[in-house]
Design a protein around this motif. Sequence first.
Motif, PDB file in Angstrom:
ATOM      1  N   LEU A   7       7.228 -15.728  -6.892  1.00  0.00           N
ATOM      2  CA  LEU A   7       7.139 -15.615  -8.342  1.00  0.00           C
ATOM      3  C   LEU A   7       7.938 -14.400  -8.809  1.00  0.00           C
ATOM      4  CD1 LEU A   7       5.892 -16.509 -11.025  1.00  0.00           C
ATOM      5  CD2 LEU A   7       3.938 -15.017 -10.495  1.00  0.00           C
ATOM      6  N   LYS A   8       8.798 -14.642  -9.778  1.00  0.00           N
ATOM      7  CA  LYS A   8       9.568 -13.555 -10.380  1.00  0.00           C
ATOM      8  C   LYS A   8       9.339 -13.591 -11.878  1.00  0.00           C
ATOM      9  CE  LYS A   8      13.305 -13.442  -7.019  1.00  0.00           C
ATOM     10  NZ  LYS A   8      14.752 -13.434  -6.814  1.00  0.00           N
ATOM     11  N   SER A   9       9.015 -12.428 -12.460  1.00  0.00           N
ATOM     12  CA  SER A   9       8.854 -12.340 -13.909  1.00  0.00           C
ATOM     13  C   SER A   9       9.176 -10.924 -14.363  1.00  0.00           C
ATOM     14  CB  SER A   9       7.424 -12.719 -14.317  1.00  0.00           C
ATOM     15  OG  SER A   9       6.507 -11.801 -13.800  1.00  0.00           O
ATOM     16  N   ASP A  10       9.903 -10.821 -15.466  1.00  0.00           N
ATOM     17  CA  ASP A  10      10.267  -9.517 -16.025  1.00  0.00           C
ATOM     18  C   ASP A  10      10.827  -8.568 -14.975  1.00  0.00           C
ATOM     19  OD1 ASP A  10       9.428 -10.329 -18.550  1.00  0.00           O
ATOM     20  OD2 ASP A  10       7.360  -9.681 -18.149  1.00  0.00           O
ATOM     21  N   ASN A  11      11.757  -9.059 -14.166  1.00  0.00           N
ATOM     22  CA  ASN A  11      12.397  -8.263 -13.124  1.00  0.00           C
ATOM     23  C   ASN A  11      11.433  -7.753 -12.054  1.00  0.00           C
ATOM     24  OD1 ASN A  11      14.946  -8.584 -14.262  1.00  0.00           O
ATOM     25  ND2 ASN A  11      14.627  -6.835 -15.637  1.00  0.00           N
ATOM     26  N   ILE A  12      10.283  -8.358 -11.962  1.00  0.00           N
ATOM     27  CA  ILE A  12       9.323  -8.014 -10.910  1.00  0.00           C
ATOM     28  C   ILE A  12       9.232  -9.206  -9.967  1.00  0.00           C
ATOM     29  CG2 ILE A  12       6.930  -7.456 -10.372  1.00  0.00           C
ATOM     30  CD1 ILE A  12       6.704  -6.263 -13.182  1.00  0.00           C
ATOM     31  N   THR A  13       9.418  -8.946  -8.684  1.00  0.00           N
ATOM     32  CA  THR A  13       9.299  -9.990  -7.676  1.00  0.00           C
ATOM     33  C   THR A  13       7.970  -9.814  -6.965  1.00  0.00           C
ATOM     34  OG1 THR A  13      11.694 -10.031  -7.369  1.00  0.00           O
ATOM     35  CG2 THR A  13      10.349 -10.979  -5.611  1.00  0.00           C
ATOM     36  N   HIS A  14       7.189 -10.873  -6.981  1.00  0.00           N
ATOM     37  CA  HIS A  14       5.883 -10.838  -6.325  1.00  0.00           C
ATOM     38  C   HIS A  14       6.002 -11.348  -4.894  1.00  0.00           C
ATOM     39  CE1 HIS A  14       3.752  -9.945 -10.095  1.00  0.00           C
ATOM     40  NE2 HIS A  14       4.709 -10.679 -10.652  1.00  0.00           N
ATOM     41  N   GLU A  15       4.950 -11.183  -4.164  1.00  0.00           N
ATOM     42  CA  GLU A  15       4.925 -11.550  -2.749  1.00  0.00           C
ATOM     43  C   GLU A  15       5.326 -13.005  -2.529  1.00  0.00           C
ATOM     44  OE1 GLU A  15       1.576 -11.998   0.771  1.00  0.00           O
ATOM     45  OE2 GLU A  15       1.112 -10.844  -1.006  1.00  0.00           O
ATOM     46  N   GLN A  16       6.146 -13.224  -1.522  1.00  0.00           N
ATOM     47  CA  GLN A  16       6.547 -14.571  -1.139  1.00  0.00           C
ATOM     48  C   GLN A  16       5.438 -15.184  -0.284  1.00  0.00           C
ATOM     49  OE1 GLN A  16      10.606 -15.417   0.287  1.00  0.00           O
ATOM     50  NE2 GLN A  16       9.633 -16.129   2.161  1.00  0.00           N
ATOM     51  N   ARG A  17       5.149 -16.441  -0.517  1.00  0.00           N
ATOM     52  CA  ARG A  17       4.153 -17.152   0.286  1.00  0.00           C
ATOM     53  C   ARG A  17       4.790 -18.397   0.867  1.00  0.00           C
ATOM     54  NH1 ARG A  17      -1.781 -16.104  -1.814  1.00  0.00           N
ATOM     55  NH2 ARG A  17      -1.419 -14.024  -2.623  1.00  0.00           N
ATOM     56  N   CYS A  18       4.541 -18.612   2.137  1.00  0.00           N
ATOM     57  CA  CYS A  18       5.104 -19.768   2.828  1.00  0.00           C
ATOM     58  C   CYS A  18       3.974 -20.655   3.342  1.00  0.00           C
ATOM     59  CB  CYS A  18       5.980 -19.323   3.986  1.00  0.00           C
ATOM     60  SG  CYS A  18       7.412 -18.343   3.449  1.00  0.00           S
ATOM     61  N   PHE A  19       4.238 -21.942   3.404  1.00  0.00           N
ATOM     62  CA  PHE A  19       3.216 -22.889   3.851  1.00  0.00           C
ATOM     63  C   PHE A  19       3.897 -24.150   4.366  1.00  0.00           C
ATOM     64  CE2 PHE A  19       4.133 -23.585  -0.588  1.00  0.00           C
ATOM     65  CZ  PHE A  19       4.279 -24.955  -0.683  1.00  0.00           C
ATOM     66  N   THR A  20       3.145 -24.932   5.107  1.00  0.00           N
ATOM     67  CA  THR A  20       3.579 -26.259   5.515  1.00  0.00           C
ATOM     68  C   THR A  20       2.656 -27.271   4.846  1.00  0.00           C
ATOM     69  OG1 THR A  20       2.135 -26.395   7.440  1.00  0.00           O
ATOM     70  CG2 THR A  20       4.316 -25.382   7.774  1.00  0.00           C
ATOM     71  N   LEU A  21       3.050 -28.520   4.848  1.00  0.00           N
ATOM     72  CA  LEU A  21       2.190 -29.548   4.256  1.00  0.00           C
ATOM     73  C   LEU A  21       0.850 -29.628   4.978  1.00  0.00           C
ATOM     74  CD1 LEU A  21       4.671 -32.449   3.441  1.00  0.00           C
ATOM     75  CD2 LEU A  21       3.602 -30.829   1.885  1.00  0.00           C
ATOM     76  N   ASN A  22       0.850 -29.379   6.281  1.00  0.00           N
ATOM     77  CA  ASN A  22      -0.400 -29.419   7.036  1.00  0.00           C
ATOM     78  C   ASN A  22      -1.380 -28.355   6.561  1.00  0.00           C
ATOM     79  OD1 ASN A  22       0.446 -31.541   8.581  1.00  0.00           O
ATOM     80  ND2 ASN A  22       1.157 -30.265  10.266  1.00  0.00           N
TER      81      ASN A  22
END
Length: 84
Positions: A7-22
């Motif tokens: 998530l990016k908003s107002d030049n702030i990048t929040h933590e990236q989250r990764c997942f699989t369909l499982n």
Amino acid sequence: MEYCVQLKSDNITHEQRCFTLNDIVKPDAPSSLNWALLNISQSGLFMDIQLWWEDMVNSEPSAGWTPRRYEIQYKPQEAELWKS
């Protein structure tokens, strides 16, 4: 396949989250569960059975679904805990 979102908003990048369909998709239980008794030991304490069932109609791996794995659990009638 792994997917990542960030998530990016107002030049702030929040933590990236990764997942699989499982990680997020839980399939329905199989339907039309059947079983057959194949063998009983001479003592009558042990039995061999065969189980079979039908998968979900819309869950074909060729349609993008991942293959399913089911876990069979059993227990003596008077026991409280299930075994795999």
